[in-house]
Design a protein around this motif. Structure first.
Motif, PDB file in Angstrom:
ATOM      1  N   ARG A 166       0.727  -1.344  -0.158  1.00 36.08           N
ATOM      2  CA  ARG A 166      -0.144  -0.139  -0.160  1.00 36.08           C
ATOM      3  C   ARG A 166       0.838   1.158  -0.091  1.00 36.08           C
ATOM      4  O   ARG A 166       0.625   2.028  -0.831  1.00 36.08           O
ATOM      5  N   GLU A 167       1.861   1.524   0.846  1.00 36.27           N
ATOM      6  CA  GLU A 167       2.594   2.477   0.847  1.00 36.27           C
ATOM      7  C   GLU A 167       3.476   2.617  -0.312  1.00 36.27           C
ATOM      8  O   GLU A 167       3.722   3.671  -0.597  1.00 36.27           O
ATOM      9  N   GLN A 168       4.006   1.429  -1.116  1.00 35.90           N
ATOM     10  CA  GLN A 168       4.730   1.669  -2.085  1.00 35.90           C
ATOM     11  C   GLN A 168       4.022   2.259  -3.255  1.00 35.90           C
ATOM     12  O   GLN A 168       4.133   3.133  -4.118  1.00 35.90           O
ATOM     13  N   ILE A 169       2.512   2.025  -3.330  1.00 33.47           N
ATOM     14  CA  ILE A 169       1.561   2.321  -4.211  1.00 33.47           C
ATOM     15  C   ILE A 169       1.359   3.691  -4.232  1.00 33.47           C
ATOM     16  O   ILE A 169       1.455   4.546  -5.210  1.00 33.47           O
ATOM     17  N   ALA A 170       1.155   4.174  -2.942  1.00 30.02           N
ATOM     18  CA  ALA A 170       1.003   5.637  -2.616  1.00 30.02           C
ATOM     19  C   ALA A 170       2.296   6.434  -3.080  1.00 30.02           C
ATOM     20  O   ALA A 170       2.182   7.470  -3.809  1.00 30.02           O
ATOM     21  N   GLN A 171       3.561   5.983  -2.778  1.00 35.78           N
ATOM     22  CA  GLN A 171       4.903   6.666  -3.203  1.00 35.78           C
ATOM     23  C   GLN A 171       5.119   6.755  -4.543  1.00 35.78           C
ATOM     24  O   GLN A 171       5.245   7.764  -5.292  1.00 35.78           O
TER      25      GLN A 171
END
Length: 787
Positions: free
Chosen positions: A294-299
């Motif tokens: 999730r965090e990587q997609i946001a970044q």
């Protein structure tokens, strides 16, 4: 290299076990499709090329005797392109090293010209010289079975006369691609063959000089077989003609077409199963990956990557599995097809049967696997695309924890805390648990199919050669004979009991449905060759009416009590209006049966026989064989033990390969599904399990928390898997249920036990691999994790 590509490679490497499991399951479906489609392509191409190049006849008709002058009239029938009249008969052979006499079919070749229909394909040697009395061409399977080559000689009996034949050629005919003795389902190449001789010499042997007893013809483009057959029957009726029939009723062509139809169904059903399982596995793996990243997609979105870029990135995970599966499935599928075509060569005699890959099937396989995988990951990709950056930066909302439904019902009080944890986790993810169990159920189902086939063949052999065919030998006569022939058979050395039978050729008609069939007259109190029902119980022969094969009754849409018309094609050619008295169970061909004496009255005969079933004293076996060889009226003497042995040898290799392939598929699917499910569960619960370790739980306890989930799913999948496998076996048997050959559906405890053992063993192997990963958890990572 783009940053997303680097990330893709790193993620694939970290998920290599899961992606390998997905690719293996997917490759199973692709290799089945490629193998089956390749075999279909190979058989169809070899068949069509052979039939066209060697001019296989479209219509066949046998008769008693007609003058050669009638051939001119037959050629004038509207729609006939080319026509051959020929001589057709039986011969017996006395071969060194073979206990009982071999027999075969002998056909004439025109003298001084090449035949226009059913041309021979010579593999060795040459054709017989015109009017040569002793030269013969031998069918290739028979020659290979005995090591015959041009120059060898054979001791034969043709129409009661002993002669020495000299082999001048080895060949094959498009008419006998599947070469079997009439009434049998598998080739017996050591004891039965086809032979070709000069027309002039064969006419002398069968006392048919200036005459013929068989007609074959091809049709002009656009001509229909129906009118041609009717004209042929009308012209040849005064000459004792049997019913004319076309390719669709010819034993050899029918068996080939049936086998191709089975392969086509096989090429569709099983790939669908495997690709569906692979789609679920891909979906589960990618859905979990999206949650973890999730965090990587946001970044990625914050740095300017569009939703399309992110979606394509996650679609590439599925594409990687598809490419790997297509490569592996193609290589193994082609290899399996090349090996299986060797087995088909033992049954089907084509000049050029080689494995021909269906390249369109390779493209279809790639499209099917890609479609299944993309459908499977569509939900995960949609989730990644729609995830707003601000929301993705926040941790995923925690799962709701509460007692399971079964706990609230008070049904789990006797379970340990570890087992309750496992059940709670399964209940929180019901769809994931359902599809994992479904994959395991399919893995359980797959081995039941070859198990049922093996048990079915065992049952068929017991049904056919212990319950039904209780005779030691069956003797067929060249021509129907008087009761004196029956007395002569009874007087032969070693004969203990004789039961006569009479076979007349006819056509059974029910409205618009009709079939060419041999009508067999049997004694009502027969105890050697019995008629049985589907339970293996003897069926009494009625004094009036007919007993029909179940398959024949199905094809003609007849039921017990229905009226039926029989048009007999021998003797006075009477027409019988009768009814169906009942049905019997058999597994090869179709037949109609009636009382021996009633058939005699119908034909205007007095105890005329076509042959007899015999019980023999084995101590006089050699004396009986010598007497049979010296009896001119005997066309063939077939021993029941030899027929059983030939069937067992022919089916043994085929069943061994089929069972090995099915069992391999089951192991791959069960290992892949269990391992994939375990790795997903481990990735989801790594922190939970490590935290439990820090709190004091032992390695065994934390391992059992996760493995208990898989054990519950495996046990829950066994019973549905057995039911699905039973239904798959039933559908396969129905698909293979043709007029030429049928397979009984037999499901025994052995097949079920084998399926359960395969799934449990492969699941245990996956448990051990995942258990090792649990024991290697890094506890410090848990202490550093944010709350």
């Amino acid at each position: 290299m783009r940053a997303l590509n680097v990330k893709l490679l790193r993620d694939l490497w970290s998920m290599k076990g899961q992606m390998a499991a997905v690719a293996l399951v997917m490759s199973c479906g692709l290799m089945v499709m490629i193998m089956a489609r390749g075999l279909v392509m190979s058989l169809e191409t070899a068949r069509d090329e052979y039939y066209a190049s060697h001019r296989l006849a479209h219509v066949f008709c046998d008769l008693k005797r007609a003058p050669n002058a009638i051939g001119t009239r037959l050629r004038e029938i509207d729609g006939v392109a080319s026509l051959e009249t020929r001589i057709k008969g039986a011969l017996t052979l006395d071969l060194p090293g073979l206990a009982e006499p071999a027999d075969g079919l002998v056909l004439s070749l025109p003298d001084g010209r090449e035949t226009e229909v059913n041309r021979l394909h010579l593999r060795q040697g040459r054709l017989p010289e015109p009017y040569s009395p002793d030269e013969v061409v031998v069918s290739e399977p028979f020659a290979k079975a005995h090591g015959f080559v041009p120059g060898h000689t054979l001791e034969a009996t043709i129409y009661g006369a002993r002669t020495t034949l000299r082999i001048v050629g080895v060949g094959m005919s498009p008419e006998y691609v599947y070469e079997t003795r009439p009434g049998e389902t598998v080739p017996d190449n050591r004891r039965y063959g086809t032979f070709w001789m000069s027309e002039g010499s064969l006419a002398d042997a069968f006392i048919l000089k200036g005459a013929f007893n068989s007609v074959i013809l091809t049709l002009a483009p656009g001509a229909e077989t129906g009118p041609v057959k009717k004209d042929l029957d009308r012209i040849l009726a005064p000459y004792g003609a049997l019913v004319a029939f076309d390719r669709s009723e010819h034993v050899s062509t029918k068996l080939i077409d049936d086998r191709i139809a089975m392969l086509k169904g096989f090429a569709i059903a099983f790939p669908v199963i495997f690709l569906s399982i692979a789609a679920f596995m891909t979906s589960a793996a990618l859905t979990r990956l999206v949650r973890l990243q999730r965090e990587q997609i946001a970044q990625l979105k914050a740095f300017g990557y569009s939703s399309a870029d992110v979606g394509l990135h996650y679609f590439q995970f599925a594409l990687a599995a598809v490419v790997a599966a297509t490569l592996l499935g193609s290589v193994v599928g082609l290899w399996l097809g090349q090996n299986l075509v060797e087995i088909y060569r033992r049954f089907f005699q084509f000049p050029n049967l080689v494995f021909r890959p269906d390249w369109w099937a390779l493209g279809l396989a790639l499209a099917a696997s890609a479609g299944a995988s993309f459908i499977g990951v569509l939900g995960a990709v949609r989730q990644a695309v729609k995830l707003p950056p601000a929301e993705a930066m926040r941790p995923e909302p925690p799962t709701r924890f509460e007692p399971s439904v079964l706990e609230r019902m008070g049904l789990l009080r006797l379970l340990s805390p570890i087992q309750r944890m496992a059940l709670r986790n399964l209940e929180r993810r019901p769809w994931q648990a359902f599809f994992t169990a479904l994959g395991l159920a399919m893995a359980t189902a797959i081995p039941i199919v070859p198990g049922a086939m093996g048990d079915g063949i065992d049952y068929l052999m017991d049904f056919q050669w212990r319950l039904a065919q209780r005779q030691d030998a069956t003797v067929s006569l060249i021509e129907p004979a008087s009761p004196a022939a029956l007395h002569a058979l009874a007087a032969m050395p070693g004969v203990l009991h004789v039961e006569p039978f009479r076979v007349v050729q006819g056509r059974i008609v029910n409205g618009l449905h009709e079939r060419r069939v041999g009508l067999t007259g049997r004694l009502p109190d027969a105890r050697l060759n019995l008629l049985l029902d589907d339970k293996g119980r003897a069926v009494e022969l009625p004094l009036a009416g007919l007993l029909l094969s179940e398959k024949l009754a199905e094809v003609l849409e007849l039921a017990p009590g229905d009226p039926v018309r029989i048009e007999v094609q021998e003797g006075r050619r009477p027409v019988l209006e009768t009814f169906v008295a009942g049905t019997i169970t058999d597994f090869a061909g179709v037949g109609a049966y009636m009382d021996f004496h009633a058939l005699g009255r119908l034909m205007g005969e007095e105890r005329v026989v076509s042959g007899a079933h015999l019980t023999l004293d084995n101590t006089y076996r050699s004396e009986f064989l010598d007497a049979a060889a010296d009896t001119p009226a005997i066309a063939s003497a077939v021993f029941t033990s030899s027929a059983r042995e030939s069937f067992q040898l022919a089916m043994g290799d085929m069943m061994g390969v089929v069972q090995a392939v099915y069992f391999g598929f089951a192991i791959i699917v069960s290992c892949g599904v269990v391992y994939n499910g375990a790795r997903i569960a481990l990735s989801e619960r790594t922190r939970d399990l490590a935290t439990l370790r820090v709190l004091g739980f032992s390695e065994a306890e934390t391992t059992m928390i996760l493995l208990s989930e898989l054990i519950f799913l495996t046990l829950a999948a066994l019973l549905p898997g057995l039911l699905i496998g039973s239904e798959m076996a039933r559908v396969l048997v129905l698909t293979a249920n043709t007029e030429s050959v049928r397979m009984p559906l037999v499901l025994t405890g052995r097949a079920y036990a084998t399926a359960v053992l395969i799934v449990l063993s492969s699941s245990m192997a996956s448990f051990l691999v995942v258990g090792r990963r649990i024991r290697n958890l890094q506890l410090l990572a848990v202490l550093k994790a944010p709350e």
